[in-house]
Design an enzyme around this catalytic site. Structure first.
Site, short mmCIF file in Angstrom:
data_model
loop_
_atom_site.label_atom_id
_atom_site.label_comp_id
_atom_site.label_asym_id
_atom_site.label_seq_id
_atom_site.Cartn_x
_atom_site.Cartn_y
_atom_site.Cartn_z
CE LYS A 55 31.01 26.28 34.43
NZ LYS A 55 30.31 26.83 35.69
CD GLU A 92 38.99 28.26 30.02
OE1 GLU A 92 39.52 27.69 29.13
OE2 GLU A 92 37.64 28.25 30.16
CB SER A 109 22.97 27.01 36.36
OG SER A 109 23.26 27.71 37.40
C1 LIG Z 1 29.73 28.19 35.61
C2 LIG Z 1 28.38 28.44 36.02
C3 LIG Z 1 27.56 29.35 35.44
C4 LIG Z 1 28.09 30.48 34.57
O1 LIG Z 1 28.34 29.84 33.11
P1 LIG Z 1 27.41 30.09 31.95
O2 LIG Z 1 28.22 29.79 30.84
O3 LIG Z 1 26.82 31.34 31.85
O4 LIG Z 1 26.13 28.97 32.32
C5 LIG Z 1 26.31 29.39 36.20
N1 LIG Z 1 25.89 28.47 37.13
C6 LIG Z 1 26.89 27.51 37.64
C7 LIG Z 1 26.13 26.47 38.81
C8 LIG Z 1 27.92 27.66 37.03
O5 LIG Z 1 28.90 26.43 37.54
#
Ligand SMILES: *Cc1c(COP(=O)(O)O)cnc(C)c1O
Length: 402
Positions: A105, A127, A390
């Site tokens: 993010k 948000e 992610s």
């Molecule tokens: C917020 C989040 C997501 C999902 O958000 P996307 O916009 O679909 O990437 C996925 N993995 C993690 C670790 C997150 O914090």
């Protein structure tokens, strides 16, 4: 020996390939800006500022500077040997979990905060549901010294006490909303309401959702993931992967990885949705189980009831628990360029444990959906694949998921 020669003067102005680089914000019939009239002008100004700044060398330099020295990019592409042996394919993990604040993010919040600063924003609003985006935004706002308000459902404020403390420590004001079900969707409504009254504030959206130009901007700032991963896999293996995997909530980490490989038609693309319990009453698998609809400013897929009204989503992963989805993913699915599958809560937990046990990496439960889908699709195939990790799982360990 693996060397990573990403020079980063190479963050491209149109990184989303010709397939997604639509400056009007329309992806087939999807996208657009379905907003009240008062927001039309601020959003047009935002789109104009974004398109101007990303072509500006000093913006590029500043973005690259913070990605390298603050976020810690490029993130490594790690060969997961024991996972590969267990599954019977060659699997590399793109380590977004190693970024500052522990997830992808931050790539987007850094990009947008630089844009906000250059637009002269006096205040940042955002948000958050689980608090991850709130923390990333509060971090970026602290970095630039711009006051920050984070809207959050009252129930989430209670459930996510640790992230609320983090945001406050970072200097943000956390505003609890008692609207609706007091969760993420209501936090978005509260933030949008504030934005309508204060159109001179900068609304820093955290995923690839909402009206144009947000999907375009967020996709652009996250595209560093795919640009790096493509160069890194070529460096390590001398060839492209047969397939790539990412989890899909609003769609930002997934589009970040996918956009680097869209033109490589031989690379198969897989998105793992939050399948929940795999029923329409208990899922967040928007593309797999939803229908096209207008939701929170954009026309894309959405989970709806028999009358076509948006319903609440459910997923074990807070970051995937959203009934909408990026219009770019809707477009890629309809075009047949990317494939999306629901991964159930139980399957995700298997992926969570598998990666922890085999690699000593505790993934976010969101990312575990991508691991689980990859494990299923790659079993015994002998393929080369990249899985986007992610985020890290520290936030999930407290929850006694096992
Ligand atoms: C917020 C989040 C997501 C999902 O958000 P996307 O916009 O679909 O990437 C996925 N993995 C993690 C670790 C997150 O914090």
């Amino acid at each position: 020996m693996e060397t990573t020669n990403i020079t980063y003067t190479q963050v491209q102005v149109s990184p989303l390939s010709t397939m997604l680089n639509h400056s009007d914000g329309m992806y087939g019939n999807y996208g657009g800006a379905y907003v009240p009239p008062v927001l039309i002008e601020p959003l047009a100004k935002l789109a104009e500022a974004f398109d101007r700044e990303v072509r500006n060398e000093s913006f590029q330099k500043e973005f690259v500077h913070y990605l390298k020295t603050y976020v810690g990019r490029p993130s490594p592409l790690y060969y997961a040997r024991r996972l590969s042996e267990h599954i019977g394919s060659t699997i590399y993990l793109k380590r977004e979990d190693l970024n500052h604040t522990g997830a992808h993010k931050i790539n987007n919040t850094i990009g947008q905060i630089i844009l906000a600063k250059r637009m002269g924003a006096k205040e940042i609003i955002a948000e958050t549901g689980a608090g991850q985006h709130g923390v990333a935004t509060a971090t970026a706002a602290a970095l630039m010294g711009i006051p920050c308000k984070v809207f959050m459902g009252a129930i989430d404020v209670e459930r996510q006490a640790l992230n609320v403390r983090r945001m406050k420590l970072l200097g943000a004001e956390v505003i609890a909303t008692d609207l609706g079900t007091k969760t993420l969707k209501d936090a978005v409504d509260a933030a949008l309401g504030y934005y309508i009254e204060h159109p001179d504030s900068y609304y820093l959206l955290g995923s690839q959702v909402g009206p144009h130009p947000y999907p375009r901007m967020v996709g652009y700032f996250q595209s560093v993931i795919g640009q790096e991963a493509r160069a890194q896999i070529l460096n390590a293996e001398g060839r492209l992967p047969q397939s790539i995997f990412a989890c899909v909530g609003g769609g930002s980490n997934a589009i970040g990885l996918f956009s680097g490989f869209l033109e490589d038609v031989e690379v198969e693309i897989f998105g793992a949705e939050g399948g929940g319990k795999a029923t329409l009453e208990n899922t967040a698998a928007t593309l797999s189980l939803g229908k096209p609809a207008v939701f929170q400013g954009t026309y894309s897929y959405c989970l709806v009831d028999a009358d076509g009204n948006p319903v609440e989503s459910h997923s074990i992963a807070a970051g995937l628990d959203y009934p909408g989805i990026s219009p770019q993913h809707a477009y890629l699915m309809d075009k047949g360029r990317a494939n999306y599958f629901p991964v159930t809560d139980d399957e995700a937990l298997e992926g969570y444990k598998l990666l922890s046990h085999l690699e000593g990496i505790i993934p976010a439960v969101e990312s575990s959906h991508a691991v689980a889908l990859a494990a299923k699709m790659l079993k015994g195939k002998g393929d080369l694949a990249v899985v986007n990790l992610s985020g890290r799982g520290d936030k999930d360990v407290e929850r006694e998921l096992e």
